[in-house]
Design an enzyme around this catalytic site. Structure first.
Site, PDB file in Angstrom:
ATOM      1  N   LYS A  79      25.988  16.658  34.981  1.00  0.00           N
ATOM      2  CA  LYS A  79      26.463  18.034  35.138  1.00  0.00           C
ATOM      3  C   LYS A  79      25.426  18.845  35.919  1.00  0.00           C
ATOM      4  O   LYS A  79      24.211  18.657  35.744  1.00  0.00           O
ATOM      5  CB  LYS A  79      26.650  18.610  33.740  1.00  0.00           C
ATOM      6  CG  LYS A  79      27.323  19.962  33.653  1.00  0.00           C
ATOM      7  CD  LYS A  79      27.601  20.256  32.164  1.00  0.00           C
ATOM      8  CE  LYS A  79      28.231  21.626  31.985  1.00  0.00           C
ATOM      9  NZ  LYS A  79      28.473  21.910  30.569  1.00  0.00           N
ATOM     10  N   SER A 160      32.809  23.363  29.355  1.00  0.00           N
ATOM     11  CA  SER A 160      32.409  23.614  30.720  1.00  0.00           C
ATOM     12  C   SER A 160      32.037  22.362  31.499  1.00  0.00           C
ATOM     13  O   SER A 160      31.714  22.439  32.673  1.00  0.00           O
ATOM     14  CB  SER A 160      31.237  24.575  30.731  1.00  0.00           C
ATOM     15  OG  SER A 160      30.176  24.037  29.995  1.00  0.00           O
ATOM     16  N   SER A 184      31.494  22.161  24.873  1.00  0.00           N
ATOM     17  CA  SER A 184      31.608  21.931  26.318  1.00  0.00           C
ATOM     18  C   SER A 184      31.625  20.487  26.782  1.00  0.00           C
ATOM     19  O   SER A 184      31.919  20.223  27.935  1.00  0.00           O
ATOM     20  CB  SER A 184      30.476  22.651  27.052  1.00  0.00           C
ATOM     21  OG  SER A 184      30.609  24.029  26.868  1.00  0.00           O
TER      22      SER A 184
END
Lengths: 495, 97, 517
Positions: A79, A160, A184
């Site tokens: 990420k 996310s 997330s």
């Protein structure tokens, strides 16, 4: 080759050891697939040169039969809120659009030391604030499930860590690192049909993870199988002297027994009443019931439990989240790094303009509300009160562990919503709904794993979540493996 | 008890170096209002005798860093991302204080 | 009016009744001044508080920096063990209550030299509280005799120092060398009454910190910085509005700044004005305090617990589990200044003033103790030679005692020679002068070479005195006509004639006898 990209890590490792493919071939194919699947917008940056260079080195190691580990040569993604040396790390924001760290996050460092190969930095909600991966300067990530080329109304990937989820779910890589503050990692894993692990707080180092809420953030792992998840966890977990909240207790690598040796006889599993809330989708409820029954039929002891403070969790989480975010964002002033506006007035005006332009509305909003609650006159009433209630929530879990060993709940209340429905709500409202089942684990620091069970009537993945007490990852993942084997969920990776 | 108003929000924005429009201040005000209302049920909870919990568990920090072998990053590393710099310093417009 | 007062004066500020005293301020006694100090002391460690970057002062710009110090995203603080030890040691030396658990907080404010937008400090649960320090107040020339007083320490906390911003014509330059350097903030209760007490407190504090080695106290390097809170009020009235004068860089500066500020406030109040609750800076050149630019609104620092640092647990008493052991540190405390002063009086017969001056000046104390190590010396004489003759020589050469390394063996030798009457005190001064000017020979050699041995022979001295009387008829006549003050001049002439070698005590008697004839 495409089939191999959809396999598990153990299989690929064997292929590499046997010389049936080389790492360079594997990586080339991976990168080609990443390009081909650009439409899902899983990646912000593809690290082609880096990946190819490392692939060559790995290939050499396999030639002399000296791989660094079972992750050697395996393509992974991270990420884009984890610092990777000399590789742009943007947090999907304008503020850090040109930020190039000169150090590695510990998680990344450990993975490359084991030989894993980073193929790219994945898409996320800006600064990890969101549960859809829709608030990104790089545009939204799109769920590949039920994706219609001709119709731009896609299902969201969740957030996310949406980019990480898509990269694994499409078979572009074997594992991805996300972050989990309120769900997330588990949320996108649930929507994309993946195994998503949120480890115990402090088990995996946060050094190099650009923080959202320091007291709740953990690096998360997304894979297609539980075994793959264990491989990655064993690589990254363990004490890090650079992170003062990292647990000092030595980490023992997990060795899950093979499926035929797994037994859940007399395993006590709790079903918390409060997770059956008004917005829970019927189909998700059905799956929850089915799996509970399945476990019971195979010898587990299922019982209803109560966690009375669950209803307060989300609003306390909201306060704590905003306050810590407000504090963590104070460093973005455009001086040592970050976006700096062209402003000819005083320094203060320059700071203010840079910050306002560098952050999107969601982030600005959260900073303002967070700072409001941190004002001295509000501190005790809101922040401190939320911290007290946090202890009550933790106590709920402690009491539950007296009677059961694990908890089984939904991960998300529904399957992935459509993008156009999702963006009708404010970011805050979206989070409040989507994070309902996931954020209590962050409040309590306990480990939680999500795994896909079956597809809904609309063809979207439905997942369930297992939670355990601190450092119960071995038991947690063992049960997950058991269920995984029982349900035989089919991934959708050949596209 | 100071009333929360849009003006207060703008004042706060100034303190934390954020420039926001009236419209945005209004939105933030609405959000805060909403959170405050939702939080009412928590505010009214009896938490006598309950200590605030900063960490998910009561960790006793026993790891401290040894004071030896200091290490510095190079100036290049420090300033690689700085928008404005010269050979030795990071630069900003004149600060008046 | 009262509302304004309440807004500006925190409720922590009121001293206990018994510590309120009257001021001696020039003409009248109607004003009382109240002074409280906040001291920031850089902790004497090799690396910073939360990062492993070095702390040395004279490094080139931006070369003592780590990723954490420039607040690169994703970096985390890791606490320096030695900083905790030194903080605890300091707290113990100041008789504080060390807290078994303390926490860190973020104090938020924007400035270019704080890259993260907040300072990590210990606001809510600091390392130590409720200390007490007794000390002597004695400024030679200002106070007739020393007196003892005490001050309470509200709290001792660990915190980060900020970087530095240098100002150019149209731009500012950021240097982060100092960012993250470890500080101890010592917050004293407002128990002092004037600048001299503050200076005395500071001197005592410096001596203590240097003794236990936790701070270099080099004020010229910014290793010790003082903020002074000053207010005045009429006897019987509540406390006045206070001002804060920041970053005073010397001990005498502290005394000067506070004195100036008290006078300024009294002048304003006497002419009917109001004191503003503001921050001021000390202008050491013009010896005044000036108002710094201040925001109209009081800033809210939005303190929040530092989430990346778990609470700090110390091992003490029955609690063994903890990073640093307080009991062990307590055992390791060296002799503190007050103990030394007592010892000098008890073991060496010094008086209070002498003991104060010696302890206040490290080099004097070292010379004293060094000299006494191998010889049996009269403490009082030794002290006097240090405080008078030695200091005199240094002043003439524009030197500070700390700038000179004088061999304590030699000093002891000189004192012994005076003690046994082999040289006079005046000669002793000459010998000191020689050695400081670079003469490497030992004192006895110097004395022999210069023929400086004391003349003690009665006959010789009589001859000397007789000669002086004969050569100075005028002065002798003056003396005999009743002007006894000129005796000193005659004595001086004897000393000069003997090239400072005459035993002055004997000459005093002999001269008087001769003149009376």
């Amino acid at each position: 080759m495409d089939k191999l990209l959809s396999a598990n890590i153990k299989t690929v490792f064997q292929f590499l050891i046997d010389g049936r493919i080389t790492v360079s071939e594997l990586i080339s194919n991976t990168l080609e697939k990443a390009h081909r699947l650009k439409k899902y917008n899983a990646f912000i940056t593809l690290t082609e040169n880096e990946a190819q260079q490392r692939a060559q080195q790995s290939t050499q190691r396999y030639k002399i039969k000296k791989p660094l580990s079972e992750l050697d040569g395996i393509p992974i993604a991270i990420k884009d809120n984890f610092c990777t040396s000399n590789i742009k790390t943007t947090c999907a924001s304008r503020m850090l659009s040109n930020f190039i760290p000169t150090y590695n996050a510990t998680v990344y460092e450990r993975l490359i030391t084991a030989g894993a190969i980073l193929i790219g930095k994945t898409n996320l909600d800006q600064f990890a604030m969101g549960s859809g991966t829709v608030d990104s300067v790089s545009g939204p990530a799109k769920n590949h499930w039920m994706y219609n080329e001709n119709n731009d109304n896609f299902y969201i990937s969740g957030g996310s860590s949406g980019g990480s989820a898509i990269s694994v779910a499409t078979g572009t890589c074997f594992a991805a690192i996300g972050s989990d503050t309120g769900g997330s990692t588990r949320n996108p894993a649930s929507y994309c049909g993946l195994v998503g692990l949120k480890p115990t707080y402090g088990l995996v180092s946060r050094y190099g993870l650009i923080p959202l809420v320091n007291s709740m953030d953990v690096p998360g792992i997304l894979t297609r199988t539980v075994d793959d998840c264990v491989v990655v966890l064993n690589c990254v977990a363990g004490f890090d002297p650079k992170d003062s909240t990292s647990l000092t207790k030595p980490y023992r690598k997990i060795r899950l027994p093979s499926v035929n040796k797994l037994s859940i006889k007399n395993l006590k599993v709790g079903i918390p009443n409060e997770y059956h809330c008004e917005h829970l989708d019927e189909e998700v409820l059905d799956v929850w019931n089915e799996v509970a029954k399945l476990l019971e039929c195979n010898g587990a002891k299922i019982q209803q439990v109560s966690m009375p403070h669950t209803e307060y969790s989300i609003v306390c989480y909201s306060i704590l989240n905003q306050c810590e975010v407000a504090s963590n964002m104070a460093r973005y002033d455009g001086i040592e790094y970050g976006f700096r506006a062209k402003e000819d007035a005083s320094t203060e005006k320059l700071f203010a303009t840079s910050r306002s332009l560098g952050f999107n509305e969601v982030v600005r909003n959260r900073i303002l509300t967070g700072n409001y609650f941190l004002l001295t006159r509000n501190y005790d009433k809101y922040f401190n009160q939320a911290l007290r209630v946090r202890r009550l929530i933790v106590q709920d879990f402690d009491e539950v562990w007296e009677n059961v060993q694990l908890l089984l709940t939904p991960t998300t209340l529904t399957t992935a919503p459509l993008y156009e429905d999702f963006v009708q709500k404010t970011n805050r409202d979206q989070c409040a709904l989507q994070d309902y089942c996931t954020q209590p684990a962050n409040m309590a620091g306990i480990p939680a794993v999500t795994l896909p069970i079956k597809l809904s009537s609309k063809g979207m993945p439905i997942s369930l979540q297992i939670m355990g007490k601190n450092l119960s990852e071995p038991m947690l993942l063992a049960l997950a493996k058991y269920i995984e084997n029982a349900v035989q969920f089919k991934h959708c990776t050949e596209i | 008890m100071i009333k929360v108003t849009k003006e207060l929000i703008k004042e706060l924005a100034e303190d934390i170096m954020l420039e926001i429009s009236d419209e945005e201040a209004e939105k933030v005000y609405q959000t805060e209002e909403k959170i405050r209302n939702e939080f009412l049920k928590v505010t009214n909870m009896n938490v006598d005798g309950i200590d605030p919990m900063h960490y998910p568990f009561d960790v006793v920090n026993t790891h401290l860093r040894e004071d030896e072998n200091p290490v510095t990053i190079t100036k290049e590393q420090m300033m690689i991302n700085a928008p404005s710099k010269d050979k030795d310093y990071v630069l900003i417009k004149k600060v008046v204080k | 009016m009262l509302k304004n007062l309440c807004r500006h004066v925190s409720k922590d500020y009121y001293p206990s009744l018994e510590l309120r005293r009257s001021i001696t301020n020039k003409s009248d006694n109607k004003w009382t001044s109240v002074v409280g100090l906040e001291v920031h002391a850089q902790i004497n460690t090799v690396s910073k508080l939360f990062s492993g970057a070095p702390t040395n002062f004279s490094s080139p710009v931006n070369t003592n920096v780590s990723f954490f110090d420039c607040s690169i995203p994703g970096t985390l603080p890791v606490l320096n063990e030695k900083c905790v030890e030194y903080g605890v040691l300091t707290a113990l030396a100041l008789n504080c209550r060390v807290n078994p658990v303390s926490t860190f907080d973020r104090k938020h404010y924007f400035y270019a030299d704080i890259p993260s937008g907040y300072q990590i400090t210990q606001q809510r649960h600091p390392l130590a509280n409720d200390g007490k320090l007794e000390f002597q107040v004695f400024t030679p020339g200002f106070h007739k005799t020393p007196y003892r007083t005490q001050v309470r320490i509200k709290q001792l906390q660990l915190e980060q120092d900020s970087g530095k911003t240098l100002h150019d014509v149209d731009r500012s330059l950021v240097d982060l060398n100092r960012a993250g350097v470890p500080l101890m903030e010592l917050v004293f209760e407002p128990d002092l009454k004037d600048g001299e007490e503050a200076a005395a407190l500071l001197k005592e504090l410096i001596t203590i910190l240097q003794r236990i080695g936790t701070c270099s106290c080099k004020m010229e390097e910014g290793a010790l910085r003082v903020d002074a809170n000053v207010s005045v009020h009429k006897k019987g009235d509540p406390l006045g509005v206070r001002t804060e004068t920041k970053n005073i860089g010397s001990v005498r500066g502290v005394a000067g700044a506070i004195r100036y500020e008290i006078d300024r406030q009294i002048k304003i109040k006497e002419s009917g004005g109001e004191i503003e609750n503001e921050t001021r800076a000390w202008d050491a050149v013009n010896k005044t305090t000036v108002a710094m630019r201040d925001k109209e609104r009081q800033q809210d620092y939005r303190y929040m617990p530092e989430p990346n640092l778990p609470p700090l647990h110390l091992a003490m008493g029955p609690v063994e589990h903890g990073c640093v052991n307080v009991d062990d540190l307590r055992k390791s405390l060296p002799e503190l200044p007050e103990e030394t002063r007592s010892r000098l009086r008890d073991d060496f017969g010094l008086n209070l003033e002498q003991s104060i001056i010696l302890v206040n000046e490290k080099s004097f104390l070292e010379l004293f103790e060094g000299a006494c190590r191998s010889r049996k010396l009269q403490g009082k004489l030794l002290a006097n030679l240090l405080i008078n003759e030695y200091t005199n020589v240094l002043h003439k050469m524009d030197l500070e005692p700390s700038q000179v390394t004088f061999d304590s063996e030699y000093f002891g030798e000189i004192v012994e020679l005076v003690q046994t009457g082999q040289i006079s005190r005046n000669i002793a001064k000459l010998v000191l002068d020689e050695i400081i000017h670079g003469n490497h020979k030992n004192p006895l050699q110097i004395i022999k070479e210069n023929n400086w041995m004391q003349i003690t022979d009665e006959n010789e001295l009589i001859k000397l005195c007789q000669n002086v009387i004969e050569e100075n008829e005028k002065i002798v006549t003056q003396y005999k006509s009743g002007k006894t003050k000129v005796f000193k001049a005659l004595l001086g002439l004897v000393a000069t004639k003997s090239k400072q070698r005459a035993n002055m005590a004997k000459c005093d008697r002999i001269l008087k006898e001769l003149l009376s004839k």
